[in-house]
Write an enzyme that holds these catalytic residues in place. Structure first.
Site, PDB file in Angstrom:
ATOM      1  N   ALA A 241       0.853  -1.212   0.000  1.00 42.17           N
ATOM      2  CA  ALA A 241       0.000   0.000   0.000  1.00 42.17           C
ATOM      3  C   ALA A 241       0.879   1.250   0.000  1.00 42.17           C
ATOM      4  CB  ALA A 241      -0.951  -0.042   1.179  1.00 42.17           C
ATOM      5  N   ARG A 242       1.232   1.739   1.174  1.00 44.30           N
ATOM      6  CA  ARG A 242       2.137   2.879   1.281  1.00 44.30           C
ATOM      7  C   ARG A 242       3.017   2.671   2.505  1.00 44.30           C
ATOM      8  NH1 ARG A 242       1.672   3.722  -3.308  1.00 44.30           N
ATOM      9  NH2 ARG A 242       0.919   5.590  -4.384  1.00 44.30           N
ATOM     10  N   GLU A 271      10.759   6.327   0.691  1.00 43.14           N
ATOM     11  CA  GLU A 271      11.467   5.633  -0.382  1.00 43.14           C
ATOM     12  C   GLU A 271      12.020   6.649  -1.390  1.00 43.14           C
ATOM     13  OE1 GLU A 271       7.923   3.229  -1.358  1.00 43.14           O
ATOM     14  OE2 GLU A 271       7.985   4.118  -3.368  1.00 43.14           O
ATOM     15  N   HIS A 289       9.115  -1.170  -4.890  1.00 41.30           N
ATOM     16  CA  HIS A 289       7.846  -0.586  -5.356  1.00 41.30           C
ATOM     17  C   HIS A 289       7.492  -1.062  -6.775  1.00 41.30           C
ATOM     18  CE1 HIS A 289       5.022   3.076  -4.593  1.00 41.30           C
ATOM     19  NE2 HIS A 289       4.399   2.128  -5.295  1.00 41.30           N
TER      20      HIS A 289
END
Ligand code: DGY
Length: 323
Positions: A241-242, A271, A289
């Site tokens: 997700a995040r 990130e 990612h």
């Protein structure tokens, strides 16, 4: 008629860049390096649309200039917490995103992480590449079976549902869901899922917990030391997700002291830098990612941005308008 002037902040798949060049007066970031605040300030004065991605931090200060030309931020990606949407709204700007087209690939990656973490895939690969593999033996790198286990989903939007489909129908997993709003019972039934009332109820029941909620301030450190403690010592945490949803220091401690069994992460707070304590944990699978990173999906995301822009400049409401 003059074409709208648009800025594409990163390199996009070739076919999409060609389609943008055909339809708009486009500026491409040939260097593919993230743009600076000053680049954005200039762009806000000079282009009608900015087409940002998750690596562009478009904070409130960028919206303050008096002579702003930009009217739409057509984001390439479903998550848009890198854009200060309240400030955008205050300036009467439209923000769009690219939902649906990346749900399957992101769900595939969540399953990949689940399997990689549970079956110790990265540890095994490191061993082979380092020339450390001494051969087959009955007790070598034993992992955990995922079939038939209980999966907890935090957030049950499009991506969460695709994970549920794969987990339940593909791996026979029992699916439990924590979602802020009530989910239609017919939808839950389709995935053999049950909705629970709280994270406190969800976490102790699950062998795997996969995060599919939004990022941003509301969910910052939703999974913190206290909640990690509520997970079983044999459980795995998956995050596509995040990054900010997880307190990474607390997670690294839980992994290091094995109060949970492992984690599979695709996203990080801040990130592309990754917390050094996480990098030191062998029981963490760490990916850069890659959730939506397939040729098919990255093209589809680009064409979805074009559709949103065309609607906007034709005076129609873009289908993926978020504000
Ligand atoms: C998304 O679409 O939000 C992906 O994480 C890439 O930005």
């Amino acid at each position: 008629m003059t074409q709208p002037r648009v800025l594409v902040t990163r390199r996009w798949p070739e076919a999409v860049e060609a389609a943008i060049a055909d339809r708009f007066d486009a500026i491409f970031n040939e260097s593919d390096r993230p743009l600076s605040n000053d680049d954005f300030k200039l762009a806000f004065k000079e282009v009608d649309a900015i087409l940002p991605t998750v690596t562009d931090h478009i904070g409130a200060s960028l919206f303050e200039a008096a002579d702003t030309r930009t009217r739409i931020l057509a984001n390439y990606g479903v998550g848009f917490n890198h854009i200060d949407v309240d400030a955008a709204k205050g300036r009467g700007m439209v923000v769009t995103n690219t939902p649906d087209v990346l749900s399957e690939c992101t769900a595939d990656l969540a399953m990949t992480l689940m399997l990689m973490a549970a079956r110790r895939v990265s540890e095994g690969e490191r061993e082979v590449r380092d020339g450390e593999w001494s051969g087959w033996r009955p007790t070598h790198l034993l992992g955990t079976k995922i079939s038939g286990k209980t999966l907890g989903l935090v957030g049950f939007g499009r991506i969460g549902r695709e994970v549920a489909r794969r987990a339940h129908h593909g791996f026979g997993m029992t699916v439990k869901v924590f979602n802020r709003s009530p989910v239609d019972p017919a939808v839950l039934r389709a995935f053999g899922a049950e909705q629970v009332a709280s994270l406190e109820e969800l976490l102790p029941q699950c062998d795997f917990v996969s995060l599919h909620c939004q990022g941003g301030a509301d969910n910052r450190h939703l999974i913190d030391a206290r909640r990690l403690n509520q997970m079983k010592p044999t459980a795995y945490l998956i995050n596509t997700a995040r990054g900010e949803v997880v307190d990474e220091k607390a997670l690294a401690q839980a992994l290091w002291f094995e109060t949970i069994a492992g984690a599979g992460l695709d996203v990080y707070d801040g990130e592309p830098s990754v917390h050094p304590d996480l990098r030191a944990c062998d029981n963490a699978v760490l990916l850069p990612h890659l959730g939506s990173a397939t040729f098919e999906t990255r093209e589809a995301m680009g064409f979805r941005v074009i559709e949103n822009l065309q609607d906007f400049f034709a005076g129609r409401t873009p289908r993926d308008r978020v504000i």
